[in-house]
Enzyme design. Structure first.
Site, PDB file in Angstrom:
ATOM      1  N   GLY A 243      42.272  37.191  43.610  1.00  0.00           N
ATOM      2  CA  GLY A 243      42.481  37.696  44.965  1.00  0.00           C
ATOM      3  C   GLY A 243      43.215  39.033  44.942  1.00  0.00           C
ATOM      4  CD  GLU A 244      47.946  41.135  41.508  1.00  0.00           C
ATOM      5  OE1 GLU A 244      48.373  39.962  41.406  1.00  0.00           O
ATOM      6  OE2 GLU A 244      48.479  42.096  40.940  1.00  0.00           O
ATOM      7  NE  ARG A 245      42.792  41.098  37.547  1.00  0.00           N
ATOM      8  CZ  ARG A 245      42.759  40.317  36.478  1.00  0.00           C
ATOM      9  NH1 ARG A 245      41.728  39.502  36.285  1.00  0.00           N
ATOM     10  NH2 ARG A 245      43.742  40.333  35.608  1.00  0.00           N
TER      11      ARG A 245
END
Ligand SMILES: Cc1cc2nc3c(=O)[nH]c(=O)nc-3n(C[C@H](O)[C@H](O)[C@H](O)COP(=O)(O)OP(=O)(O)OC[C@H]3O[C@@H](n4cnc5c(N)ncnc54)[C@H](O)[C@@H]3O)c2cc1C
Length: 381
Positions: A243-245
């Site tokens: 999700g961060e990426r």
């Protein structure tokens, strides 16, 4: 044409967010860039507006939205003129807190997720260490069982929001001999004895966000601080990184589009040798290439977010999104700076800020090289 990730309702939401960003955040951006800090009230204000809980269920104060909403927010935050603010907000709502919803107990959700969604508690995510960044399995922060809790020792670095966070989602080793099954996540209050900010880092871009090195010296936490399962921390943090990426790529691609649009306008107005610089074939072709690559990055991002939204776990594609977006965004912003000539290099146009900010996408949350490792491993290499 709307991508199927979005409905007309998402576009209405976009208009609302844009108005908030332009009226309440953007006017301060230059000051915050200069001061290398933005105030905590931004979290509270965005929390009050419901923007920190877009994808969270209503029972925790969230908006019950989806990845389309999260991406709209990341894209619109890129308009504020200080990418560090968008990054810090994304750490709060899309990096440090999704694991609490997915793996946390009800008590943890009430204690950390609910106030984080309201913007009352600021969150940070502690993975990287002075001696281990790309190699997450190489971290040395330990959490040792002691009585009814754990004793934590170690150092974390490059931690966004780390200088002001109320709690940290911390990655630790609970068993040195258990390989990938020897890692565990904890929710650690930053006011506990032994927890300190050992220093703040000065940096090239994303200047309005704070980046800290954290020291944990004999920090005692109760067993209720364990997030998820003891020994499952590696798998859990790999899930978080996906999700961060995605969200990091969304903000950066949107930021590059803004730089592109400004540069296109400039190239139509600025003249040299009796013509606008945009009419020179070499520059027209640059614009054609930049628009094509940016659009490809955006579509890959949207397609992948839709797959995730529909329940897939598209690790390879997310790595492709981050890798490709990082390279394209850096190419585009670099070319735009060139097209602005001396004004691109001067701080007054903001192009040099975008150039400095964009560099992070190729490093933070997993470098280009690590993305290539993930993609090639997924091909069986
Ligand atoms: C502004 C900023 C904010 C950040 N925010 C956070 C945060 O909030 N929380 C957090 O935990 N971390 C954060 N990070 C850390 C970030 O995720 C790491 O910097 C990143 O993962 C790279 O780790 P490293 O810096 O230790 O580089 P290293 O791992 O030391 O890598 C150095 C170089 O070696 C290359 N390399 C490493 N392994 C390989 C390999 N197998 N093959 C080929 N090349 C390789 C890398 O690609 C890189 O080019 C942040 C970083 C920055 C700069």
């Amino acid at each position: 044409m709307l991508h199927p990730l979005f409905t007309p309702e998402h576009e209405e939401f976009r208009v609302t967010v844009r108005a908030v960003v332009e009226s309440e955040v953007a006017p301060h951006a230059l000051d915050w860039e200069r001061e290398a800090h933005f105030p905590d009230w931004v979290f509270k204000r965005l929390g009050d507006l419901g923007l920190l809980g877009l994808r969270y269920p209503a029972e925790y104060g969230g908006q019950g939205g989806d990845w389309g909403h999260a991406i709209v927010l990341a894209e619109e935050m890129a308009r504020c003129g200080s990418a560090g603010v968008g990054m810090a907000v994304a750490v709060q709502s899309e990096m440090a807190t999704p694991p609490i919803l997915k793996f946390g107990t009800e008590e943890q959700k009430q204690r950390y997720l609910v106030p984080a969604i309201r913007g009352e508690k600021i969150a940070c995510l502690g993975i990287s260490e002075p001696d281990a960044g790309s190699d997450v399995a190489g971290i040395s922060t330990t959490a040792k069982r002691e009585g009814d809790g754990y004793r934590i020792n170690g150092r974390k670095t490059f931690i966004t929001n780390g200088a002001r966070a109320h709690f940290c989602l911390l990655v630790t080793r609970t068993d040195r001999n258990a390989g990938y099954e020897g890692f565990s996540l904890f929710l650690v209050d930053t006011d506990l004895p032994g927890f300190s900010v050992s220093r703040e880092l000065n940096k090239l871009g994303m200047r309005s966000s704070d980046t800290a090195e954290l020291a944990l010296d004999d920090v005692l936490v109760p067993s209720s601080a364990l997030l998820g399962e003891d020994g499952r921390g590696f798998v859990e943090i790999m899930w978080e990184l996906q999700g961060e990426r995605l969200i990091g790529a969304a903000g950066s691609v949107a930021g590059a589009w803004l730089v592109f649009d400004r540069t296109l306008r400039y190239a139509k107005e600025r003249t040299a040798f009796g013509s606008s610089i945009g009419t020179f074939q070499v520059n027209r072709h640059k614009f054609a290439t930049m628009a094509t690559e940016l659009e490809a990055a955006r579509q890959l991002l949207y397609d992948t977010a839709l797959a995730w939204e529909r329940g897939e776990y598209p690790v390879k594609e997310i790595s492709m999104v981050k890798l490709y977006a990082g390279e394209v965004v850096n190419r585009v912003v670099n070319e735009c700076l060139q097209l602005f000539g001396g004004y691109g290099y001067a701080t007054e146009t903001g192009i040099e800020r975008a150039w400095r900010d964009s560099r992070l996408l190729r490093i933070g949350g997993g470098t280009d090289e690590i993305m290539r490792e993930v993609i090639s491993k997924a091909m069986g290499l």
